[in-house]
Design an enzyme around this catalytic site. Structure first.
Site, PDB file in Angstrom:
ATOM      1  CB  SER A  24       7.038 -29.701   5.130  1.00  0.00           C
ATOM      2  OG  SER A  24       7.471 -28.583   5.868  1.00  0.00           O
ATOM      3  CE1 TYR A  63       7.342 -21.971   4.774  1.00  0.00           C
ATOM      4  CE2 TYR A  63       7.895 -23.963   5.966  1.00  0.00           C
ATOM      5  CZ  TYR A  63       6.963 -23.044   5.543  1.00  0.00           C
ATOM      6  OH  TYR A  63       5.653 -23.203   5.905  1.00  0.00           O
ATOM      7  CB  THR A  72       6.305 -21.970   1.237  1.00  0.00           C
ATOM      8  OG1 THR A  72       5.915 -23.305   0.917  1.00  0.00           O
ATOM      9  CG2 THR A  72       5.190 -21.302   2.013  1.00  0.00           C
ATOM     10  CE  LYS A 121       1.756 -25.009   0.317  1.00  0.00           C
ATOM     11  NZ  LYS A 121       1.609 -24.329   1.594  1.00  0.00           N
ATOM     12  CG  HIS A 174       0.673 -21.491   4.896  1.00  0.00           C
ATOM     13  ND1 HIS A 174       1.921 -21.263   4.379  1.00  0.00           N
ATOM     14  CD2 HIS A 174       0.859 -22.419   5.865  1.00  0.00           C
ATOM     15  CE1 HIS A 174       2.812 -22.006   5.026  1.00  0.00           C
ATOM     16  NE2 HIS A 174       2.190 -22.724   5.926  1.00  0.00           N
TER      17      HIS A 174
HETATM   18  C1  LIG Z   1      -0.473 -28.837  10.260  1.00  0.00           C
HETATM   19  C2  LIG Z   1      -0.085 -28.118   9.011  1.00  0.00           C
HETATM   20  C3  LIG Z   1       1.258 -27.875   8.755  1.00  0.00           C
HETATM   21  C4  LIG Z   1       1.642 -27.207   7.582  1.00  0.00           C
HETATM   22  N1  LIG Z   1       2.968 -27.035   7.324  1.00  0.00           N
HETATM   23  C5  LIG Z   1       3.342 -26.450   6.157  1.00  0.00           C
HETATM   24  C6  LIG Z   1       4.713 -26.348   5.823  1.00  0.00           C
HETATM   25  O1  LIG Z   1       5.589 -26.795   6.557  1.00  0.00           O
HETATM   26  N2  LIG Z   1       5.026 -25.741   4.651  1.00  0.00           N
HETATM   27  C7  LIG Z   1       4.077 -25.235   3.801  1.00  0.00           C
HETATM   28  O2  LIG Z   1       4.419 -24.692   2.751  1.00  0.00           O
HETATM   29  N3  LIG Z   1       2.759 -25.342   4.096  1.00  0.00           N
HETATM   30  C8  LIG Z   1       2.382 -25.949   5.241  1.00  0.00           C
HETATM   31  N4  LIG Z   1       1.041 -26.081   5.521  1.00  0.00           N
HETATM   32  C9  LIG Z   1       0.048 -25.611   4.561  1.00  0.00           C
HETATM   33  C10 LIG Z   1      -0.347 -26.725   3.582  1.00  0.00           C
HETATM   34  O3  LIG Z   1       0.727 -27.036   2.727  1.00  0.00           O
HETATM   35  C11 LIG Z   1      -1.534 -26.322   2.714  1.00  0.00           C
HETATM   36  O4  LIG Z   1      -1.279 -25.101   2.078  1.00  0.00           O
HETATM   37  C12 LIG Z   1      -2.835 -26.214   3.509  1.00  0.00           C
HETATM   38  O5  LIG Z   1      -2.906 -27.216   4.497  1.00  0.00           O
HETATM   39  C13 LIG Z   1      -4.026 -26.332   2.579  1.00  0.00           C
HETATM   40  O6  LIG Z   1      -5.218 -26.151   3.256  1.00  0.00           O
HETATM   41  P1  LIG Z   1      -6.117 -27.367   3.814  1.00  0.00           P
HETATM   42  O7  LIG Z   1      -5.450 -27.839   5.054  1.00  0.00           O
HETATM   43  O8  LIG Z   1      -7.429 -26.737   4.077  1.00  0.00           O
HETATM   44  O9  LIG Z   1      -6.157 -28.441   2.746  1.00  0.00           O
HETATM   45  C14 LIG Z   1       0.652 -26.749   6.676  1.00  0.00           C
HETATM   46  C15 LIG Z   1      -0.693 -26.998   6.950  1.00  0.00           C
HETATM   47  C16 LIG Z   1      -1.075 -27.680   8.097  1.00  0.00           C
HETATM   48  C17 LIG Z   1      -2.536 -27.945   8.330  1.00  0.00           C
END
Ligand SMILES: Cc1cc2nc3c(=O)[nH]c(=O)nc-3n(C[C@H](O)[C@H](O)[C@H](O)COP(=O)(O)O)c2cc1C
Length: 402
Positions: free
Chosen positions: A136, A160, A186, A275, A299
């Site tokens: 990320s 981002y 994203t 995304k 997300h």
């Molecule tokens: C703690 C956490 C931090 C995340 N940080 C980002 C991020 O920095 N960038 C991003 O595009 N998605 C981020 N996401 C979303 C994840 O990439 C992903 O879309 C999501 O976790 C999928 O759902 P799931 O947790 O149910 O598998 C984050 C998710 C979590 C749980």
């Protein structure tokens, strides 16, 4: 009437089989976890409340996440019996390269806050298992350090775009130079989601040492010991601090448009995935602008609440794109059967986020490896029970949503 008798010692002896003592405390802890849900419970015990909730929670009423998970519960598999399923091929082409399994690790910010082994642990497991890992922009390990720590891992970079575009351009160039083969832009964060648990817990990043956190330290000594005795927790690419929402609002650009996708297409030499796509129309638009793949995602429910359910968008999006681009999906995946269902509906692969973070919090790298092993075993077993010998054979005939 049942006739009772005393057991003979010779009958008892073979039953007395104490489990072998496992010296390693982490291995002991992980040994009995049979599912991602079990690892989540271990994670919750071992991690400060605010950190666990940051990972576990979603936005507002958390309906987006709940509904996404409920959609996977609505999956009804359609098995066919009497096929030779003694050998199973779980491999899958994802964005131009073969992966050992049909999933990738999703990008997560602040990963070292969950457990200090952080991104390196996840990339190392990705390398061992043969699936892609996405770093990320909000990561806590630099682009170059991560690539050096897992030189044979297939790495993707999640971007981002900042208000200052030159910063994005710099990151993109660094990712390309370090060998990342896929860029994931994203687009569902024009503003930060309202993560109510973080507000209530007063989550600040990095965690502040207050009386409350001090008391918490007594309850989670291992977590604090790790945090304070390893390299400082910083944002590898982002020089900012505050609450997660403040950071998103300060740095990320609400004026992102399709022109930025076109610009990235011209700038980035590898595969480009968008995304956070949440409608068939948007999928068509971003593919027209040059994307190689769309990641149907809300997300993990952390942005817009009551958003469309990504799993339900898979089939119509695959149909509308007609093979012009790959469709990936995430949000709500907690087991390998979910991944099989997503692929059967037409996704080239699924991404998992929280699942591996629960493993990370439960046991560092060993916990992430445990998650990968659980998902792999689930995929193999589900294919066998469906009467299918390879992931590539999966199709809509194998699944319906009740
Ligand atoms: C703690 C956490 C931090 C995340 N940080 C980002 C991020 O920095 N960038 C991003 O595009 N998605 C981020 N996401 C979303 C994840 O990439 C992903 O879309 C999501 O976790 C999928 O759902 P799931 O947790 O149910 O598998 C984050 C998710 C979590 C749980």
């Amino acid at each position: 009437m049942v006739q009772r008798r005393l057991p003979r010692p010779s009958e008892l002896a073979p039953l007395l089989r104490p489990a072998p003592f496992v010296r390693d405390a982490t291995a002991r802890r992980l040994r009995r976890a049979a599912s991602v849900a079990d690892l989540r419970l271990i994670a919750r015990r071992r991690t400060p409340r605010a950190v666990f909730d940051y990972c576990d929670g979603a936005a507002d009423g958390e309906q987006s996440l709940r509904r996404a998970r409920a959609a996977f519960a609505r999956v009804e598999f359609q098995p066919s019996v009497l096929h030779d399923v003694s050998t199973i091929d779980t491999s899958r082409d994802i964005l131009g390269k073969r992966a050992a399994l049909p999933f990738a690790f999703a990008p997560t910010g602040f990963t070292r806050m969950m457990q200090t082994e952080g991104e390196r642990a996840v990339a190392s497991v990705a390398q061992e298992v043969g699936v892609p890992h996405t770093l990320s922009t909000m990561g806590t390990t630099t682009i170059e350090d991560l690539a050096a720590s897992a030189p044979d891992a297939r790495l993707w970079f999640q971007l981002y775009l900042w208000r200052d575009r030159s910063f994005g351009k710099d990151l993109v160039q660094r990712a390309a130079a370090a060998g990342y083969d896929t860029l994931m832009l994203t687009v569902d964060t024009p503003s930060g989601g309202a993560r109510l648990r973080d507000v209530r817990n007063g989550l600040a990043i990095p965690p502040a040492l207050t009386l409350k956190t001090f008391v918490d330290g007594a309850m989670h000594p291992n977590w604090w010991f790790d945090l304070l005795t390893t390299e400082p927790l910083t944002f590898a690419t982002l020089a900012a601090g505050g609450t997660p929402e403040e950071m998103i609002n300060r740095v990320f650009d609400p004026a992102l448009t399709m022109a930025d996708v076109e610009w990235l297409r011209d700038t980035w030499p590898g595969k480009l995935v968008i995304k956070g796509v949440q409608s068939v129309d948007d999928a068509l638009r971003v593919v027209d602008a040059g994307a190689d793949g769309v990641l149907l995602s809300n997300h993990g429910g952390r942005q817009l609440d009551r958003a469309p359910v990504p799993l339900e968008l898979v089939e119509p999006t695959v149909q509308a794109l007609g093979g012009r681009a790959e469709v990936l999906v995430d949000t709500g995946i907690t087991n390998g059967g979910d991944i099989v269902a997503a692929v059967a509906l037409g996704a080239s692969a699924a991404l998992v986020g929280r699942a591996y973070l629960y493993g990370l919090m439960a046991g560092g790298r060993a916990g992430v490896a445990k998650v990968a092993e659980i998902l792999r075993a689930d995929v193999v077993r589900t294919l066998q029970l469906l009467g299918v010998t390879s992931v590539d054979e999966l199709g809509p005939q194998h699944v319906r949503l009740r």
